[in-house]
Write a protein that holds these residues in place. Structure first.
Motif, PDB file in Angstrom:
ATOM      1  N   GLY A 124      30.051  56.062 -12.968  1.00 49.82           N
ATOM      2  CA  GLY A 124      30.360  55.250 -11.789  1.00 49.82           C
ATOM      3  C   GLY A 124      29.854  55.889 -10.510  1.00 49.82           C
ATOM      4  N   ILE A 125      30.043  57.227 -10.395  1.00 48.74           N
ATOM      5  CA  ILE A 125      29.561  57.922  -9.205  1.00 48.74           C
ATOM      6  C   ILE A 125      28.043  57.819  -9.102  1.00 48.74           C
ATOM      7  N   GLY A 126      27.372  58.021 -10.231  1.00 49.21           N
ATOM      8  CA  GLY A 126      25.921  57.911 -10.223  1.00 49.21           C
ATOM      9  C   GLY A 126      25.458  56.516  -9.858  1.00 49.21           C
ATOM     10  N   ALA A 127      26.116  55.501 -10.471  1.00 51.15           N
ATOM     11  CA  ALA A 127      25.742  54.123 -10.174  1.00 51.15           C
ATOM     12  C   ALA A 127      26.020  53.781  -8.712  1.00 51.15           C
ATOM     13  N   THR A 128      27.140  54.274  -8.190  1.00 47.85           N
ATOM     14  CA  THR A 128      27.485  54.016  -6.786  1.00 47.85           C
ATOM     15  C   THR A 128      26.461  54.632  -5.843  1.00 47.85           C
ATOM     16  N   LEU A 129      26.064  55.880  -6.140  1.00 45.84           N
ATOM     17  CA  LEU A 129      25.065  56.542  -5.307  1.00 45.84           C
ATOM     18  C   LEU A 129      23.743  55.776  -5.309  1.00 45.84           C
ATOM     19  N   ILE A 130      23.331  55.362  -6.495  1.00 43.87           N
ATOM     20  CA  ILE A 130      22.056  54.635  -6.591  1.00 43.87           C
ATOM     21  C   ILE A 130      22.155  53.294  -5.861  1.00 43.87           C
TER      22      ILE A 130
ATOM     23  N   THR B  38      24.271  52.406  -3.445  1.00 41.43           N
ATOM     24  CA  THR B  38      24.404  52.612  -2.003  1.00 41.43           C
ATOM     25  C   THR B  38      23.072  52.982  -1.379  1.00 41.43           C
ATOM     26  N   ALA B  39      22.320  53.850  -2.071  1.00 44.38           N
ATOM     27  CA  ALA B  39      21.009  54.251  -1.542  1.00 44.38           C
ATOM     28  C   ALA B  39      20.073  53.056  -1.450  1.00 44.38           C
ATOM     29  N   ALA B  40      20.094  52.207  -2.475  1.00 43.84           N
ATOM     30  CA  ALA B  40      19.222  51.030  -2.450  1.00 43.84           C
ATOM     31  C   ALA B  40      19.630  50.073  -1.340  1.00 43.84           C
ATOM     32  N   GLN B  41      20.953  49.886  -1.215  1.00 42.86           N
ATOM     33  CA  GLN B  41      21.434  48.979  -0.166  1.00 42.86           C
ATOM     34  C   GLN B  41      21.124  49.535   1.227  1.00 42.86           C
ATOM     35  N   THR B  42      21.263  50.849   1.419  1.00 42.90           N
ATOM     36  CA  THR B  42      20.962  51.479   2.708  1.00 42.90           C
ATOM     37  C   THR B  42      19.495  51.296   3.071  1.00 42.90           C
ATOM     38  N   TYR B  43      18.650  51.464   2.064  1.00 42.26           N
ATOM     39  CA  TYR B  43      17.215  51.296   2.311  1.00 42.26           C
ATOM     40  C   TYR B  43      16.911  49.863   2.730  1.00 42.26           C
ATOM     41  N   ARG B  44      17.520  48.908   2.038  1.00 42.76           N
ATOM     42  CA  ARG B  44      17.276  47.504   2.395  1.00 42.76           C
ATOM     43  C   ARG B  44      17.767  47.198   3.815  1.00 42.76           C
ATOM     44  N   GLU B  45      18.953  47.698   4.171  1.00 39.98           N
ATOM     45  CA  GLU B  45      19.492  47.450   5.505  1.00 39.98           C
ATOM     46  C   GLU B  45      18.650  48.125   6.588  1.00 39.98           C
ATOM     47  N   TYR B  46      18.129  49.306   6.250  1.00 44.07           N
ATOM     48  CA  TYR B  46      17.270  49.991   7.225  1.00 44.07           C
ATOM     49  C   TYR B  46      15.994  49.189   7.468  1.00 44.07           C
ATOM     50  N   GLN B  47      15.461  48.640   6.400  1.00 39.25           N
ATOM     51  CA  GLN B  47      14.271  47.806   6.552  1.00 39.25           C
ATOM     52  C   GLN B  47      14.578  46.571   7.399  1.00 39.25           C
TER      53      GLN B  47
ATOM     54  N   PHE C 198      20.032  53.496  12.737  1.00 33.98           N
ATOM     55  CA  PHE C 198      20.257  54.357  11.564  1.00 33.98           C
ATOM     56  C   PHE C 198      21.744  54.673  11.394  1.00 33.98           C
ATOM     57  N   GLN C 199      22.438  54.936  12.523  1.00 33.32           N
ATOM     58  CA  GLN C 199      23.869  55.206  12.431  1.00 33.32           C
ATOM     59  C   GLN C 199      24.620  53.984  11.909  1.00 33.32           C
ATOM     60  N   ARG C 200      24.178  52.844  12.375  1.00 29.15           N
ATOM     61  CA  ARG C 200      24.836  51.613  11.920  1.00 29.15           C
ATOM     62  C   ARG C 200      24.644  51.434  10.399  1.00 29.15           C
ATOM     63  N   VAL C 201      23.418  51.730   9.935  1.00 26.55           N
ATOM     64  CA  VAL C 201      23.134  51.622   8.496  1.00 26.55           C
ATOM     65  C   VAL C 201      23.947  52.643   7.709  1.00 26.55           C
ATOM     66  N   LEU C 202      24.011  53.916   8.205  1.00 24.06           N
ATOM     67  CA  LEU C 202      24.769  54.951   7.500  1.00 24.06           C
ATOM     68  C   LEU C 202      26.253  54.622   7.461  1.00 24.06           C
ATOM     69  N   SER C 203      26.773  54.103   8.541  1.00 22.72           N
ATOM     70  CA  SER C 203      28.187  53.730   8.581  1.00 22.72           C
ATOM     71  C   SER C 203      28.495  52.677   7.534  1.00 22.72           C
ATOM     72  N   HIS C 204      27.623  51.706   7.428  1.00 25.35           N
ATOM     73  CA  HIS C 204      27.831  50.657   6.425  1.00 25.35           C
ATOM     74  C   HIS C 204      27.684  51.205   5.011  1.00 25.35           C
ATOM     75  N   ALA C 205      26.724  52.147   4.827  1.00 30.04           N
ATOM     76  CA  ALA C 205      26.530  52.759   3.502  1.00 30.04           C
ATOM     77  C   ALA C 205      27.754  53.563   3.087  1.00 30.04           C
ATOM     78  N   LEU C 206      28.345  54.306   4.045  1.00 32.58           N
ATOM     79  CA  LEU C 206      29.542  55.083   3.732  1.00 32.58           C
ATOM     80  C   LEU C 206      30.693  54.180   3.338  1.00 32.58           C
ATOM     81  N   GLU C 207      30.842  53.080   4.045  1.00 34.31           N
ATOM     82  CA  GLU C 207      31.902  52.130   3.692  1.00 34.31           C
ATOM     83  C   GLU C 207      31.691  51.583   2.277  1.00 34.31           C
TER      84      GLU C 207
ATOM     85  N   TYR D 130      34.105  52.179  -0.992  1.00 31.41           N
ATOM     86  CA  TYR D 130      34.624  50.980  -1.670  1.00 31.41           C
ATOM     87  C   TYR D 130      34.350  51.060  -3.179  1.00 31.41           C
ATOM     88  N   TYR D 131      33.064  51.353  -3.524  1.00 21.22           N
ATOM     89  CA  TYR D 131      32.725  51.412  -4.961  1.00 21.22           C
ATOM     90  C   TYR D 131      33.373  52.607  -5.643  1.00 21.22           C
ATOM     91  N   ALA D 132      33.511  53.733  -4.936  1.00 22.90           N
ATOM     92  CA  ALA D 132      34.159  54.901  -5.533  1.00 22.90           C
ATOM     93  C   ALA D 132      35.618  54.620  -5.851  1.00 22.90           C
TER      94      ALA D 132
END
Length: 515
Positions: free
Chosen positions: A31-37, A39-48, A148-157, A161-163
């Motif tokens: 679950g942790i691995g899936a959450t990290l992957i 979240t990283a994918a979602q962060t990248y999309r939001e940054y774009q 970037f801060q806005r994207v990171l804040s959303h990624a942390l949330e 949530y998934y954790a």
């Protein structure tokens, strides 16, 4: 140290001992691995997406402020240019704006920041004198830190949530697996470790709902198999115990029977020995008289018999009496060997002397049968620790048998030599007689085993020659081997063990040389 810790966690060494814990740990790690992957994918999309929004703002500035700024630059309206540039600072993230003409004039507002800034240059075009003219560039710098801060804040949330969901699912899975599987497995292990093989022992029952005749699951099948196995083992052990008790009773009964039979056999053997000893005494007395009187009559010690027939009869009586005495002595010897009553009178025996004595005794009988006697005796043959009378008896039986079963013109040879591999001394008696088949050898080695050899000119005897010789050899810790071929002849090898060899001294050699 940290690497070792991570390795232990990765290989689940910290969660050993429970299937539920191991499965929960696997789920948590997964679950942790899936959450990290995720979240990283979602962060990248939001940054774009944020970058595209900035691009959209830049295009809006190009379309909305570019023409007016170009006109202000054409008119060289300094105040108007500054006002428009300050208006650009109201756009979110825009930190610096500058107008630079081709002639080198510049107007700027805001503060420049070399890091975390995106720089854009927008050409200032104006249509004059029938053509587009480039007056210079509008330079803007937009800060990407906020996006970037806005994207990171959303990624942390999202990660939190998934954790939390992973922890909830892992806890639920742990409880489900423990309730449905592992607690029953623990009970299975406890039951099998203290398994009672008593026939009346209770079956294993798990605390779980009944299937009500529906399809059995795996745990039910395992429980049924264990109960069946315990029942079968208990029944088998009970039957084996009954068989063992019956077998013990049977062994005790047979032991008593064998003891009684052994006692009866010993009594019978003792009775036989007593009978043979008594008969020997009873037979020796008249036989000695018959042999003595017939010998005296044959020698005509007290005068002639008066008729030739009487002389022939006397010779026959003497020969028959002597033969009968030999048979009685052989029977008594075999009986005593069987009863273990023969004691050896061990002494230093010279085999050449024994062989010469036996050849001398059998020579007359061999000549009468037309058989040639040969002897091969090495001069340096060592002495033998043995009973000389018994050794002579062994050799006499073997040579006598060879002469008896060899047709006229044949030969019997006696040879003495060191046995193969230095294992003692071997006496070998070889004849060119009728020989024997393999099954006849076994019969001849048995007591009273007489063969139909076709030599009716000679007395058959009792068949004790070979068995008696073998028994006497065994008393000397030796052995007797018989090799024979039908129609070719027989070879008998009597081997005395190495521990009975006495090496010749210089004194013994001098005595033998004198003789």
């Amino acid at each position: 140290m940290y690497f070792s810790r991570i390795k232990d966690i990765f290989f689940l060494r910290q969660f050993s001992g429970s299937i539920a814990r191991q499965l929960t740990a696997v789920l948590v790690l997964f679950g942790i691995g899936a959450t990290l992957i995720t979240t990283a994918a979602q962060t990248y999309r939001e940054y774009q997406v944020e970058l595209k929004l900035i691009e959209a703002r830049v295009q809006s500035i190009r379309a909305g402020h570019g023409p007016s700024l170009a006109a202000s630059v054409w008119d060289i309206a300094d105040e108007k240019i500054i006002v428009e540039l300050q208006g650009l600072l109201n756009i979110p993230g825009l930190q610096y704006a500058e107008v630079a003409t081709l002639e080198g004039e510049t107007w700027s507002v805001g503060q420049r920041n070399s890091s975390a800034m995106i720089r854009y240059e927008i050409p200032l075009m104006i249509f004059k004198i029938g053509q587009n003219q480039n007056l210079g560039n509008l330079i803007i710098e937009i800060e990407q830190k906020t996006a970037f801060q806005r994207v990171l804040s959303h990624a942390l949330e999202s990660f939190i949530y998934y954790a939390l969901w992973t922890v909830v699912l892992a806890g639920s899975l742990f409880w489900i697996i423990r309730h449905l599987v592992t607690r029953h497995l623990s009970k299975l292990a406890d039951y099998t470790s203290t398994l009672s093989l008593d026939v009346d022992a209770k079956d294993l029952v798990l605390d779980r709902p009944s299937t009500n005749g529906q399809t059995e699951d795996e745990l039910t099948k395992v429980v049924n198999a264990i109960n069946f196995m315990r029942s079968e083992l208990a029944t088998s052990i009970h039957e084996l115990s009954d068989h063992r008790d019956r077998l013990q009773d049977l062994v005790q009964e047979r032991t008593k029977e064998l003891a009684a039979a052994l006692e009866a056999a010993e009594q019978a053997s003792e009775a036989k020995s007593t009978f043979l000893a008594s008969m020997s005494h009873e037979l020796h007395t008249p036989l000695n008289a018959i042999i003595g009187f017939s010998s005296t009559m044959k020698a005509e010690t007290y005068g002639p018999l008066g008729n030739e027939k009487y002389s022939d009869y006397t010779a026959d009586i003497l020969a028959s009496g002597e033969h009968l005495l030999e048979l009685i002595n052989d029977i008594l010897d075999v009986s005593e060997i069987e009863a273990g009553k023969v004691d050896l009178l061990e002494e230093r025996v010279s085999l050449p002397g024994v062989i010469q004595s036996v050849i001398h005794l059998i020579q007359i009988k061999a000549k009468e049968g037309g058989v040639v006697l040969k002897a091969d005796i090495p001069k340096d043959l060592p002495l033998l620790l043995a009973d000389e009378r018994r050794v002579k008896q062994i050799l006499l039986n073997l040579v006598s048998n060879g002469v008896k079963f060899t047709r006229p013109g044949g030969s019997v040879s006696v040879m003495a030599e060191a046995a193969e591999n230095g294992r003692g001394i071997a006496l070998t008696v070889t004849d060119t007689g009728v020989g024997m088949e393999p099954h006849e050898i076994d019969w001849a080695m048995s007591q009273f085993g007489q063969l139909d050899n076709g030599l009716n000119r000679k007395p058959e005897g009792t068949g004790l020659g070979l068995p008696l010789a073998r028994g006497l050899m065994e008393l000397h810790q030796g052995k007797l081997d018989v090799k024979s071929k039908k129609g070719i002849g027989t070879t008998v090898i009597a081997t005395f063990p190495k521990n009975r060899i006495i090496e010749l001294t210089s004194s013994d050699l001098r005595k033998m040389t004198k003789h």
